[in-house]
Design an enzyme around this catalytic site. Sequence first.
Site, PDB file in Angstrom:
ATOM      1  N   SER A   1     -11.952   3.874   0.895  1.00  5.97           N
ATOM      2  CA  SER A   1     -11.344   4.434   2.022  1.00  5.97           C
ATOM      3  C   SER A   1     -12.369   5.665   2.334  1.00  5.97           C
ATOM      4  O   SER A   1     -12.949   6.370   1.588  1.00  5.97           O
ATOM      5  CB  SER A   1      -9.900   5.016   1.990  1.00  5.97           C
ATOM      6  OG  SER A   1      -9.525   5.882   3.179  1.00  5.97           O
TER       7      SER A   1
ATOM      8  N   TYR B   1      -2.673   9.504  -2.286  1.00  9.99           N
ATOM      9  CA  TYR B   1      -3.019   8.310  -1.873  1.00  9.99           C
ATOM     10  C   TYR B   1      -4.788   8.833  -1.893  1.00  9.99           C
ATOM     11  O   TYR B   1      -5.722   7.855  -2.379  1.00  9.99           O
ATOM     12  CB  TYR B   1      -2.901   8.055  -0.520  1.00  9.99           C
ATOM     13  CG  TYR B   1      -3.629   6.750   0.113  1.00  9.99           C
ATOM     14  CD1 TYR B   1      -3.282   5.536  -0.508  1.00  9.99           C
ATOM     15  CD2 TYR B   1      -4.560   6.869   0.955  1.00  9.99           C
ATOM     16  CE1 TYR B   1      -3.740   4.308   0.162  1.00  9.99           C
ATOM     17  CE2 TYR B   1      -5.173   5.397   1.425  1.00  9.99           C
ATOM     18  CZ  TYR B   1      -4.895   4.491   0.964  1.00  9.99           C
ATOM     19  OH  TYR B   1      -5.494   3.246   1.252  1.00  9.99           O
TER      20      TYR B   1
END
Length: 269
Positions: free
Chosen positions: A131, A144
């Site tokens: 990501s 996260y």
Amino acid sequence: MSNKIALVTGASQGIGEATAKRLVKAGYTVYGTSRRGASGDERSFNMLPLDVTSDESVESAISEVIRLSGRIDLLVNNAGIGIAPAGAEEVSIAQAQAIFDTNFFGLLRVTRAVVPYMRHQGAGRIINIGSVLGFLPMPYGALYSATKHAVEGYSESLDHELRTWGIRVIVLEPAYTRTPFDANMLEPDTKLDEYREVRAAVNKRVKEVMATAEGPEVVAEAVLKAAIAHHPKLRYTAGSLASRLRLLRTYAPAGLMDAGIRKDLRLEA
């Protein structure tokens, strides 16, 4: 690609499903996985049950692919879970460990199970779905973001180790992607009143951005590009926003990036 065998984790929906479909179209024989395995839906690829948090489940699924096809040429580690925006201290240690168990240790389990076969083959490619949060901070998304930072560090180190056997490791870095992923995010398990207002504001902002985000097909195309490149790069961004963020992270002054992140999330200076 007609003789190439690909394994894609978390392929029941979203990025994983789009990636599996794109690889099939490119000529791969694809095995997708999910915790429940095959469903009633007809798919263009095979589905196997695989729970990335279970050593036994991982070993069983990999053994089945080897039994059926004899090799694994491409592994796409996509399975993961998210958590709704919240202060870092609103996430208990137990919940933080659960997030890491899927997003990082799950990827580690599958990779460890596949690498011996790739090493025996003398070739293979591993693509880890990371990501932009692997190279950027995410206020109210610390846990996260931490898992994706871990994926980046692990992948870069592993790539150096495995090149000797003709295996390359790549990180794919999408930004916001419009999938059912956000609808299945965990809720923080120790919410605090002190964060209530800012939590709600950040959630609202994230939903606004997600509504106009690019679809998972953009990520799938980037996976294919990385999979077939003769001289693959270590990192590939997926989509226009991710490309801009990578460029800014590389060249923009730290203070400007810091201010931009807070402005985008509408946080007080």
